[in-house]
Each structure stands twice: as structure tokens, then as C-alpha cells.
Write an enzyme that holds these catalytic residues in place. Structure first.
Site, mmCIF file in Angstrom:
data_model
loop_
_atom_site.group_PDB
_atom_site.id
_atom_site.type_symbol
_atom_site.label_atom_id
_atom_site.label_comp_id
_atom_site.label_asym_id
_atom_site.label_seq_id
_atom_site.Cartn_x
_atom_site.Cartn_y
_atom_site.Cartn_z
ATOM 1 N N TYR A 210 4.826 -103.193 -14.514
ATOM 2 C CA TYR A 210 3.816 -103.140 -15.574
ATOM 3 C C TYR A 210 2.533 -103.857 -15.176
ATOM 4 O O TYR A 210 1.450 -103.485 -15.656
ATOM 5 C CB TYR A 210 4.393 -103.679 -16.884
ATOM 6 C CG TYR A 210 5.445 -102.741 -17.432
ATOM 7 C CD1 TYR A 210 5.086 -101.575 -18.095
ATOM 8 C CD2 TYR A 210 6.801 -102.974 -17.224
ATOM 9 C CE1 TYR A 210 6.045 -100.680 -18.555
ATOM 10 C CE2 TYR A 210 7.769 -102.091 -17.673
ATOM 11 C CZ TYR A 210 7.385 -100.942 -18.342
ATOM 12 O OH TYR A 210 8.331 -100.055 -18.776
ATOM 13 N N HIS B 168 4.736 -96.618 -28.622
ATOM 14 C CA HIS B 168 5.545 -97.147 -27.515
ATOM 15 C C HIS B 168 5.036 -98.474 -26.970
ATOM 16 O O HIS B 168 5.419 -98.878 -25.879
ATOM 17 C CB HIS B 168 5.642 -96.104 -26.395
ATOM 18 C CG HIS B 168 6.387 -94.870 -26.804
ATOM 19 N ND1 HIS B 168 6.321 -93.675 -26.107
ATOM 20 C CD2 HIS B 168 7.215 -94.637 -27.856
ATOM 21 C CE1 HIS B 168 7.078 -92.768 -26.712
ATOM 22 N NE2 HIS B 168 7.617 -93.332 -27.766
#
Length: 230
Positions: free
Chosen positions: A54, A105
Site C-alpha cells: 500500500y 473500500h
């Protein structure tokens, strides 16, 4: 009172700005099994790998810009009450100037405590082992992983059910629970589906219009049509 437009957006909108859509045809995300980098089990098994995954996504954000689809959706607000419900975790809708955005999300530019899911912080730099919340818990990406609840789903259902018009852009409508949102619109609600390879047909829903184009081409065209007809 302005008519309400709900816009459901997916990876196809971000892809045209140069953001990787993570998942390839083999189901791998950047060469990783999805459960390695997008599940609680993957995080607890190898948190360094997940944080790095990420971090790479987050570092990419300053290098990309909103495209014509993002910008056209902002123009709709001149005549409509527009809410964007997005599956995307980037900030391109915000940077384009849209006023009302629901992230189903999660968001790359936020982190949250592993000890309290409601303790969410803005986060624009790398997230590393040892970055802790105020209560001393490790921080994790503020991303909804596989197997986790979708906290904004109820709000998204409410928004979708109140739509006068529904736009679906750049999403296959195959990923649940987001794909189920279309079932909450009133049967008389016009639905526009913009995708170069649509996975649905106009027989699948009442009042469905399919625009088989990429978002950056199809969205500006539809927006002009909606603005001129209102």
C-alpha cells in the site's frame, strides 16, 4: 429541488489516470495472491509485505491527475444533486472537485488503528511497522480487505435507493457487495452503464442504457446529454 444522481465508480475510472488496477486476469495483484495483500490474515502473517504494497500505491498518487471522467462528473453538480459512491481508494474524485463522495473500500490517504477501527487518521506518507495510534496499537491501511465488513455499505444503499438517475462507470458490477447496489434503485430509475466491455445487457435491468466506451470518453458525452436535457 435538484434531481438526485448517484454515480457508482470502479477501477476503470482510475485506470485512465494511470493508476494500476491491481488485479490482472490471473487474479494476482501486482504479482501477489490477493489474500496475501488484501486480507486480515495476510496482514498478520506478513505485515511488512502488506504495508509496502500500500505504500507503493500511496506513493503513486501524486504522480497522477484526475481525467476527463472525474472532471465531467463535477460539472453535473451545476444542475443535479450528485453523490459518488466509489470502489476506488484513491483521491482523484476529491482532487477533481466533487462535493459528495462515499468510499466503499476505504482510502489510501488514511490509516487506522488495529485496536480500534473507528480511530482513523489522515496519512500521506509511508506507513511502517512501529507507527502507532495514540493508544499504542499498530496502524494499518484504512482499506476494506476481503472478509471484512463494508462500513459505508448501508449509507451507499440509502443513497442509491433515493436516486432519480444512476450512473455506473468503469466497474464490472461483478464485485459484491458493491455490485448489489443496483438492486436498490426504483424500477423506474434510468440507469446508464459506461464500460468498454460491459458485463451486462440492456435486458438485465429496466431502463438500462449501455454506453460501450471508456470513462474519459463516455462520461463527458453523457454529462452533456444530461445537462442539456434537464
Amino acid at each position: 429541488m435538484k434531481k438526485k444522481i448517484t454515480v457508482l465508480t470502479g477501477a476503470g475510472v482510475s485506470a485512465e489516470s494511470g493508476i494500476n488496477t491491481f488485479r490482472d486476469s490471473g487474479g494476482l495483484w501486482e504479482g501477489h495472491d490477493v489474500m496475501e495483500v488484501a486480507s486480515p490474515q495476510g496482514f498478520y502473517a506478513n505485515p511488512e509485505l502488506v504495508l509496502d504494497f500500500y505504500n507503493q500505491r500511496r506513493r503513486q498518487l501524486p504522480q497522477v491527475s484526475p481525467n476527463k471522467a472525474h472532471l465531467a462528473l463535477v460539472d453535473l453538480e451545476s444542475q443535479y444533486d450528485v453523490t459518488i459512491v466509489t470502489q476506488n481508494v484513491d483521491d482523484l474524485h476529491e482532487r477533481a472537485g466533487s462535493s459528495h463522495i462515499v468510499h466503499l473500500h476505504g482510502e489510501l490517504l488514511k490509516a487506522r488503528s488495529t485496536g480500534n477501527e473507528n480511530d482513523v487518521l489522515p496519512w500521506s506518507k509511508d506507513l511502517n511497522i512501529g507507527d502507532l495510534c495514540s493508544a499504542g496499537h499498530q496502524l494499518r491501511p484504512h482499506i476494506v480487505w476481503f472478509g471484512e465488513q463494508v462500513p459505508m455499505l448501508e449509507k451507499a444503499v440509502e443513497i442509491t435507493s433515493e436516486s432519480d438517475i444512476l450512473l455506473i462507470i468503469g466497474t464490472s458490477m461483478q464485485v459484491y457487495p458493491a455490485a448489489g447496489l443496483v438492486n436498490y434503485v426504483n424500477p423506474s430509475t434510468p440507469i446508464y452503464f459506461i464500460d468498454p466491455m460491459p458485463a451486462v445487457s440492456e435486458r438485465d435491468f429496466n431502463h438500462l442504457t449501455i454506453i460501450p466506451k471508456k470513462a474519459a470518453e463516455g462520461v463527458p458525452e453523457l454529462v452533456q446529454k444530461l445537462l442539456s436535457s434537464n
